[in-house]
Design a protein around this motif. Structure first.
Motif, PDB file in Angstrom:
ATOM      1  N   PRO A 224      -1.054 -67.674  18.180  1.00 37.80           N
ATOM      2  CA  PRO A 224      -1.535 -67.848  16.802  1.00 37.80           C
ATOM      3  C   PRO A 224      -2.862 -67.157  16.509  1.00 37.80           C
ATOM      4  O   PRO A 224      -3.127 -66.773  15.379  1.00 37.80           O
ATOM      5  CB  PRO A 224      -1.652 -69.374  16.666  1.00 37.80           C
ATOM      6  N   ASP A 225      -3.688 -66.934  17.527  1.00 37.15           N
ATOM      7  CA  ASP A 225      -4.994 -66.320  17.261  1.00 37.15           C
ATOM      8  C   ASP A 225      -4.930 -64.815  17.027  1.00 37.15           C
ATOM      9  O   ASP A 225      -5.965 -64.199  16.783  1.00 37.15           O
ATOM     10  CB  ASP A 225      -5.999 -66.648  18.365  1.00 37.15           C
TER      11      ASP A 225
ATOM     12  N   VAL B 293      -7.233 -76.236  10.036  1.00 37.63           N
ATOM     13  CA  VAL B 293      -5.970 -75.576  10.387  1.00 37.63           C
ATOM     14  C   VAL B 293      -4.939 -75.790   9.275  1.00 37.63           C
ATOM     15  O   VAL B 293      -4.766 -76.907   8.791  1.00 37.63           O
ATOM     16  CB  VAL B 293      -5.432 -76.151  11.723  1.00 37.63           C
TER      17      VAL B 293
ATOM     18  N   ARG C 229      -6.551 -69.147  11.237  1.00 44.40           N
ATOM     19  CA  ARG C 229      -6.114 -70.549  11.246  1.00 44.40           C
ATOM     20  C   ARG C 229      -5.205 -70.879  10.068  1.00 44.40           C
ATOM     21  O   ARG C 229      -5.079 -72.032   9.660  1.00 44.40           O
ATOM     22  CB  ARG C 229      -7.313 -71.505  11.270  1.00 44.40           C
TER      23      ARG C 229
ATOM     24  N   HIS D  20      -0.855 -70.590  12.434  1.00 43.18           N
ATOM     25  CA  HIS D  20      -1.188 -71.892  13.032  1.00 43.18           C
ATOM     26  C   HIS D  20      -0.363 -73.022  12.410  1.00 43.18           C
ATOM     27  O   HIS D  20      -0.630 -74.197  12.650  1.00 43.18           O
ATOM     28  CB  HIS D  20      -2.674 -72.204  12.845  1.00 43.18           C
TER      29      HIS D  20
ATOM     30  N   ASP E  27      -7.072 -76.495  17.937  1.00 42.01           N
ATOM     31  CA  ASP E  27      -8.048 -75.953  16.982  1.00 42.01           C
ATOM     32  C   ASP E  27      -8.541 -77.040  16.033  1.00 42.01           C
ATOM     33  O   ASP E  27      -9.710 -77.057  15.655  1.00 42.01           O
ATOM     34  CB  ASP E  27      -7.421 -74.820  16.156  1.00 42.01           C
TER      35      ASP E  27
ATOM     36  N   HIS F 282      -1.454 -75.030  19.843  1.00 41.08           N
ATOM     37  CA  HIS F 282      -2.618 -74.207  19.523  1.00 41.08           C
ATOM     38  C   HIS F 282      -3.375 -74.764  18.310  1.00 41.08           C
ATOM     39  O   HIS F 282      -4.581 -74.993  18.358  1.00 41.08           O
ATOM     40  CB  HIS F 282      -2.195 -72.756  19.270  1.00 41.08           C
ATOM     41  N   GLY F 283      -2.622 -74.985  17.219  1.00 39.01           N
ATOM     42  CA  GLY F 283      -3.248 -75.511  16.005  1.00 39.01           C
ATOM     43  C   GLY F 283      -3.818 -76.899  16.225  1.00 39.01           C
ATOM     44  O   GLY F 283      -4.873 -77.250  15.688  1.00 39.01           O
TER      45      GLY F 283
END
Ligand SMILES: [Zn+2]
Length: 173
Positions: free
Chosen positions: A37-38, A109, A57, A61, A100, A96-97
């Motif tokens: 995702p980044d 996010v 984000r 995300h 974050d 991932h999100g």
């Protein structure tokens, strides 16, 4: 972001714990998916604002992105073991999100993009946000990131491994 190590270890843990066959390819894709995702940081170069649906984000995300990516892999590289691939990749991408949303910095996010452009944080925000550049990472800031991720990512993953080890071990007896 948490650091790529923090994200990657969660993908690794999910693949190892969910996939009974512990296929190496799936572990690799799970780690990649938890970092994937980044790639949206490219938005900064393209002058897309942070809060835009395609900003950092944002869409990559979101829950929808994790679903689409998991379905894509399930029907391509993972087609011989679709259900496992779907769940591992979906959860790894979504993790991932989730991480974050527990970090101390940046904007929230966009979990619900494209339906709702709101940005979210969880009430628990103890993971220190990670610098993007390498030089910044080799600083006091980097050390603090490693320490917070050790506490809030590595230790929980390790506990998951321990629990799984004892369950498997117990079932063999
Ligand atoms: Zn991120």
């Amino acid at each position: 972001m948490a650091s790529i190590f923090g994200h990657g270890i969660v993908g690794f843990t999910l693949a190892r714990v969910i996939d009974v066959h512990q296929a190496k390819l799936l572990i690799l894709f799970a780690m990649g998916s938890s970092i994937l995702p980044d790639f949206d940081v490219i938005a900064f170069r393209l002058d897309i604002p942070y809060v835009h649906p395609f900003g950092h984000r944002g869409f990559t995300h979101s829950i929808v992105f994790a679903l689409l990516w998991a379905v894509l892999l399930m029907f391509t590289v993972g087609k011989r073991n679709k259900r496992t691939w779907f769940w591992v990749i979906f959860l790894a991408t979504l993790s991932h999100g989730i991480l974050d949303a527990m970090t101390s910095g940046g904007k929230g996010v966009g979990f619900l993009i494209p339906f709702n452009n709101e940005r979210f944080f969880f009430p628990f925000r103890e993971i220190m946000v990670s610098p993007i550049g390498v030089t910044e990472f080799l600083s006091e800031w980097g050390l603090q990131v490693i320490y917070s991720e050790f506490k809030f990512i590595f230790i929980p993953c390790f506990v998951v491994f321990l629990v799984q080890y004892f369950i498997v071990h117990y079932n063999k007896q």
